[in-house]
Design a protein around this motif. Structure first.
Motif, mmCIF file in Angstrom:
data_model
loop_
_atom_site.group_PDB
_atom_site.id
_atom_site.type_symbol
_atom_site.label_atom_id
_atom_site.label_comp_id
_atom_site.label_asym_id
_atom_site.label_seq_id
_atom_site.Cartn_x
_atom_site.Cartn_y
_atom_site.Cartn_z
ATOM 1 N N VAL A 158 0.838 -1.204 0.000
ATOM 2 C CA VAL A 158 0.000 0.000 0.000
ATOM 3 C C VAL A 158 0.873 1.255 0.000
ATOM 4 O O VAL A 158 0.601 2.212 -0.736
ATOM 5 N N MET A 159 1.937 1.262 0.782
ATOM 6 C CA MET A 159 2.814 2.441 0.829
ATOM 7 C C MET A 159 3.515 2.671 -0.507
ATOM 8 O O MET A 159 3.650 3.814 -0.958
ATOM 9 N N VAL A 160 3.951 1.612 -1.168
ATOM 10 C CA VAL A 160 4.607 1.760 -2.471
ATOM 11 C C VAL A 160 3.615 2.243 -3.525
ATOM 12 O O VAL A 160 3.955 3.076 -4.376
ATOM 13 N N LEU A 161 2.372 1.751 -3.479
ATOM 14 C CA LEU A 161 1.360 2.232 -4.423
ATOM 15 C C LEU A 161 1.085 3.720 -4.230
ATOM 16 O O LEU A 161 0.965 4.465 -5.208
ATOM 17 N N ILE A 162 0.996 4.164 -2.989
ATOM 18 C CA ILE A 162 0.774 5.596 -2.727
ATOM 19 C C ILE A 162 1.985 6.405 -3.179
ATOM 20 O O ILE A 162 1.843 7.468 -3.782
ATOM 21 N N TRP A 163 3.182 5.914 -2.925
ATOM 22 C CA TRP A 163 4.405 6.599 -3.337
ATOM 23 C C TRP A 163 4.445 6.730 -4.864
ATOM 24 O O TRP A 163 4.746 7.791 -5.402
ATOM 25 N N ASP A 164 4.162 5.641 -5.566
ATOM 26 C CA ASP A 164 4.196 5.679 -7.024
ATOM 27 C C ASP A 164 3.090 6.540 -7.611
ATOM 28 O O ASP A 164 3.272 7.157 -8.664
ATOM 29 N N TRP A 165 1.935 6.594 -6.978
ATOM 30 C CA TRP A 165 0.843 7.421 -7.464
ATOM 31 C C TRP A 165 1.224 8.905 -7.403
ATOM 32 O O TRP A 165 0.875 9.687 -8.284
ATOM 33 N N ASN A 166 1.944 9.288 -6.368
ATOM 34 C CA ASN A 166 2.305 10.686 -6.174
ATOM 35 C C ASN A 166 3.650 11.051 -6.805
ATOM 36 O O ASN A 166 4.150 12.151 -6.580
ATOM 37 N N GLU A 167 4.240 10.162 -7.570
ATOM 38 C CA GLU A 167 5.531 10.418 -8.209
ATOM 39 C C GLU A 167 5.409 11.569 -9.206
ATOM 40 O O GLU A 167 4.431 11.666 -9.937
ATOM 41 N N TYR A 168 6.402 12.426 -9.229
ATOM 42 C CA TYR A 168 6.347 13.582 -10.123
ATOM 43 C C TYR A 168 7.546 13.647 -11.073
ATOM 44 O O TYR A 168 7.380 13.776 -12.275
#
Length: 100
Positions: free
Chosen positions: A22-32
């Motif tokens: 879940v943390m990696v999915l949130i991190w990747d979603w917010n990647e800029y």
């Protein structure tokens, strides 16, 4: 040997692995930065880059429409908030593993 590993180790690792997922999915979603550098065209932009590109370059006497940007940011954060709400119990269990 394999049966004992799956019956002992996997139940212990399951909350931790789900929390990490879940943390990696949130991190990747917010990647800029990585999509900004690697994605070549406007048709394959991620949501944060698309929102940032609507503001355009800063110019003299130009005021960006903050309301549309804020609405876009709220809508783009909705999937991560929903993901957190759905997996809230798993995340807290995975963070607390080993504290007993």
């Amino acid at each position: 040997m394999l049966n004992s590993a799956t019956s002992v180790v996997l139940p212990i690792l399951r909350p931790t692995l789900l929390t990490l997922t879940v943390m990696v999915l949130i991190w990747d979603w917010n990647e800029y930065m990585m999509p900004l550098i690697l994605l070549p065209g406007n048709d394959v932009q991620t949501i944060p880059i698309a929102i940032a590109s609507t503001f355009g370059p800063p110019a003299f006497n130009s005021v960006p429409d903050i309301a549309w940007g804020a609405a876009g940011l709220v809508l783009s954060s909705a999937p991560t908030i929903l993901l957190f709400l759905v997996f809230q119990r798993v995340i807290s269990r995975g963070i607390a593993v080993g504290s007993d």
